[in-house]
Design an enzyme around this catalytic site. Structure first.
Site, PDB file in Angstrom:
ATOM      1  N   CYS A 309     -11.045 -24.618 -22.221  1.00 25.40           N
ATOM      2  CA  CYS A 309     -11.413 -23.192 -22.230  1.00 25.40           C
ATOM      3  C   CYS A 309     -10.753 -22.488 -21.041  1.00 25.40           C
ATOM      4  O   CYS A 309     -10.985 -22.877 -19.892  1.00 25.40           O
ATOM      5  CB  CYS A 309     -12.931 -23.030 -22.134  1.00 25.40           C
ATOM      6  N   CYS A 311     -11.329 -19.799 -19.594  1.00 20.54           N
ATOM      7  CA  CYS A 311     -12.183 -18.751 -19.036  1.00 20.54           C
ATOM      8  C   CYS A 311     -11.926 -18.522 -17.550  1.00 20.54           C
ATOM      9  O   CYS A 311     -11.630 -17.404 -17.116  1.00 20.54           O
ATOM     10  CB  CYS A 311     -13.638 -19.132 -19.273  1.00 20.54           C
ATOM     11  N   ASP A 353       6.104  10.804   6.234  1.00 18.04           N
ATOM     12  CA  ASP A 353       6.266  12.209   6.549  1.00 18.04           C
ATOM     13  C   ASP A 353       5.714  12.409   7.964  1.00 18.04           C
ATOM     14  O   ASP A 353       5.000  11.553   8.485  1.00 18.04           O
ATOM     15  CB  ASP A 353       5.486  13.048   5.527  1.00 18.04           C
ATOM     16  N   THR A 355       4.405  15.904   9.520  1.00 19.17           N
ATOM     17  CA  THR A 355       3.305  16.855   9.614  1.00 19.17           C
ATOM     18  C   THR A 355       2.173  16.512   8.650  1.00 19.17           C
ATOM     19  O   THR A 355       2.387  16.412   7.440  1.00 19.17           O
ATOM     20  CB  THR A 355       3.804  18.284   9.329  1.00 19.17           C
ATOM     21  N   ASP A 550       1.925  14.017   2.441  1.00 16.75           N
ATOM     22  CA  ASP A 550       0.741  14.778   2.036  1.00 16.75           C
ATOM     23  C   ASP A 550       1.064  16.116   1.393  1.00 16.75           C
ATOM     24  O   ASP A 550       0.161  16.857   1.014  1.00 16.75           O
ATOM     25  CB  ASP A 550      -0.169  15.022   3.251  1.00 16.75           C
ATOM     26  N   ASP A 636     -15.989 -26.230 -16.890  1.00 17.75           N
ATOM     27  CA  ASP A 636     -15.567 -24.877 -17.264  1.00 17.75           C
ATOM     28  C   ASP A 636     -16.472 -23.827 -16.632  1.00 17.75           C
ATOM     29  O   ASP A 636     -16.011 -22.874 -16.005  1.00 17.75           O
ATOM     30  CB  ASP A 636     -15.579 -24.719 -18.788  1.00 17.75           C
TER      31      ASP A 636
END
Length: 655
Positions: A309, A311, A353, A355, A550, A636
């Site tokens: 399995c 899972c 950036d 500012t 921004d 499992d």
């Protein structure tokens, strides 16, 4: 938000094609929906309790009436198996024949055929326990972020003229004025228009020390007012406040799969049918070709089916990503999906950036230089001329005067002199405040003073000169200063081996001065297309590039970067274009975001290793006859719980 949360997280029926199923498509029908409310009140909880009770009753009947114990265990098994088989059939009809439920159904039915009814009933019960534990654990990640919504008060005190009344917070409109009393939670994002107080932002930002805020400062919904009454102008409706945006972005992000998660999904589509083939070969080949006992090898084949399995393997990535997204969001680190979370850890260069990103985004008074009058007089008369102005430089001077406890005198006959400065009559004397060139037209400026002004300009500062009557009184220098944590934040990135560079449209002199202060490479006087071009050049050089900004002018570069990050308080365009956002504007949070990515990828690797290692061990021991059905399902279930609990470690607060 609630609807988005429901779609993203609610437990789902695997035969349907809900959005939640789309998220866990690779689980092939296995029910990993998070539990709502107490575990014992959920559908899975009630089924697990019923199956456990049936198993206990069957054990009692088998002990008291051995002749009918087979029937008792069969009934106990069917109590849990019927819902599992129903999900398996629905998943098969929906195009997923090799679901985990189907493997479970085949294994339980096979155990019944070979008369291993007691083990079959126990295996079904343990399977349900595993599912339940997964749901509870998955719910923790969801609750971690959903609990943020509880921080916002349900009501607010609305001001209408001279009267106040209590209204539902969700009805507040942008522009409304609300009153926030000491000790109250702030009910909306807004800007302070009256009052000064300490704000406890820990519930939203994780900041342990209250932040002092005054007029024109921004406050967030869900934070706590400290020691004074505030009047706040609402800047965002309830559906768009800081916390609502955090929750919405995380809910959306959890729908976006990381490359690792997509690979695991694709792998499981081939892995699961492969398990069925291997189990069939284990059950059939030894009896047919080596004289093995049919019941013994069919039993081993069924155990292999359960061991196979996938899972734990499939839940390993989404569990870690969901926990990380929630953890980051509580710190104000918003990531728009698992792919972004994974990509952050691969960054080798970051372009900032200036500012509003590396700097505060508003000028501050850095120097008050006395020439013919005392510093206090220079600031006092300059503030008198700036009262009532909304110009950023004027606000900086008024803020500095307030900080120094200086009350500006009243001026009369105020005039704005285009391109030169302002003048007014203060204390019976004409006062001028403006550019050095305009001041030189009024009074002589000695060479020593000109050199001082030039020196301040070379540091990237804007200098205005004050003239009182016919006296050169002094000068005030202002600059958009770096954020308090900018130096430490950039150092954390360079220490991690990441190249940093500043891309700005500002003049070269100012940018170079800030760059020298921060210790970062600078490219200045850039247009938006120049920033985008430089990001492209860095990528061609082999860097994995992040871009942080921004403003609208940053949007092209944010889109061009491998990962675009919007700095808190940025424009809507920047926030929409970016892949992630540092909501509270701390430069150091960029390094935290990258660290979170790396911790998440380590966690995913650990989870995959746990899942595969346990399967290999129990596959070998089963074929050798050392272990059987019980250990197989415990392997499992145990692996799934271990993987989920390991992922939940990522919910711990980020440092």
């Amino acid at each position: 938000i609630q609807e988005a949360s429901h779609n993203a997280h609610a437990g789902h029926d695997h035969g349907s094609k809900s959005s939640a199923e789309g998220k866990f498509e690779g689980l092939h029908g296995h029910d990993h929906g998070s539990s709502e409310g107490p575990w014992w009140a959920s559908k899975k909880g009630r089924l697990t309790i019923l199956a456990g009770a049936s198993l206990a009753v069957a054990y009692g009947i088998g002990y008291l009436v051995p002749a009918i114990e087979t029937y008792a265990y069969t009934i106990a098994m069917l109590v849990g198996l019927v819902p599992i088989a129903r999900r398996a059939i629905m998943a098969a009809l929906a195009g997923t024949p090799f679901s985990i439920e189907m493997l479970m159904t085949i294994a339980a039915a096979g155990a019944l055929v070979i008369n291993a009814t007691e083990e079959a009933a126990a295996v079904v019960f343990l399977f349900l326990v595993g599912e339940l534990l997964e749901g509870v654990a998955a719910g923790k990640a969801r609750d971690s972020i959903k609990s943020l919504t509880a921080l916002v008060p349900k009501t607010a005190i609305l001001e209408e003229g001279s009267e106040t009344r209590e209204v539902p917070a969700e009805t507040l409109a942008v522009g409304s004025i609300i009153m926030v009393r000491p000790g109250d939670r702030i009910s909306a994002d807004g800007v302070i228009i009256a009052g000064e107080s300490s704000i406890d932002e820990a519930p939203v930002t994780g900041e342990s020390v209250p932040v002092r805020k005054a007029v024109d400062d921004t406050v967030f919904a869900g934070t706590v007012n400290g020691d004074a009454v505030l009047r706040v102008r609402v800047t965002a409706a309830a559906a768009d406040n800081t916390i609502a945006r955090v929750v919405r972005l995380v809910e959306e992000a959890q729908e976006s799969k990381a490359p690792t998660e997509r690979f695991i999904d694709r792998f499981s589509k081939y892995y699961t049918p492969g398990v069925v083939v291997v189990a069939a070969l284990v059950a059939v080949i030894p009896p047919l070709f080596a004289g093995g006992i049919w019941s013994e090898w069919v039993y081993k084949g069924l155990a292999v089916l359960l061991i196979g399995c996938p899972c734990a393997l499939v839940i390993s990535t989404p569990a870690a990503i969901a926990a990380s997204l929630s953890s980051g969001a509580r710190r104000g680190l918003l990531l728009k999906g698992g792919a972004v979370l994974e990509g952050l850890g691969n960054l080798t260069a970051i372009a900032f950036d200036k500012t509003g990103t590396l700097t505060e985004g508003k000028p501050q008074v850095t120097d008050v230089v006395p020439f013919g009058r005392e510093s206090e007089d220079v600031l006092r008369f300059a503030a008198a001329l700036e009262v009532g102005s909304s110009h950023p430089l004027a606000l900086a001077i008024l803020s500095k005067a307030k900080e120094e406890g200086i009350v500006p005198p009243t001026g009369t006959d105020a005039k704005a002199l285009g391109g030169k400065g302002v003048s007014a009559i203060v204390d019976g004397v004409e006062v001028f405040f403006g550019s050095p060139r305009a001041a030189a037209e009024r009074v002589p400026v000695p060479v020593a003073h000109l050199e001082k002004i030039t020196s301040l300009n070379d540091e990237g500062k804007t200098v205005s000169v004050l003239v009182i009557g016919d006296v050169l009184a002094g000068a005030i220098a202002m600059r958009d200063e770096p954020r308090a944590d900018a130096v430490a934040g950039l150092k954390a990135l360079t220490d991690a081996g990441i190249k940093t560079i500043m891309l700005t449209g500002d003049n070269k002199r100012t940018a170079t001065a800030i760059g020298a202060q921060l210790g970062i490479e600078v490219r200045a006087e850039l247009m938006p297309e120049d920033k985008q071009r430089i990001v492209g050049e860095l990528k061609k050089e082999g860097y994995v590039v992040g871009k942080i900004g921004d403003g609208i002018n940053d949007a092209p570069a944010l889109a061009a970067a491998d990962v675009g990050i919007a700095m808190g308080g940025g424009t809507d365009v920047a926030l929409e274009t970016a892949d992630a956002a540092v909501l509270h504007g701390r430069v150091a949070d960029v390094a935290l975001m990258i660290d979170l990515s790396k911790r998440t990828m380590r966690n995913i690797f650990q989870n995959i290793t746990i899942a595969l290692s346990l399967k290999v061990v129990f596959l070998v021991t089963t074929i050798l006859g050392i272990t059987g059905l019980w250990p197989a399902i415990l392997a499992d279930t145990g692996a799934t719980v271990l993987v989920t609990m390991n992922a939940l470690r990522l919910l711990r607060p980020i440092r």
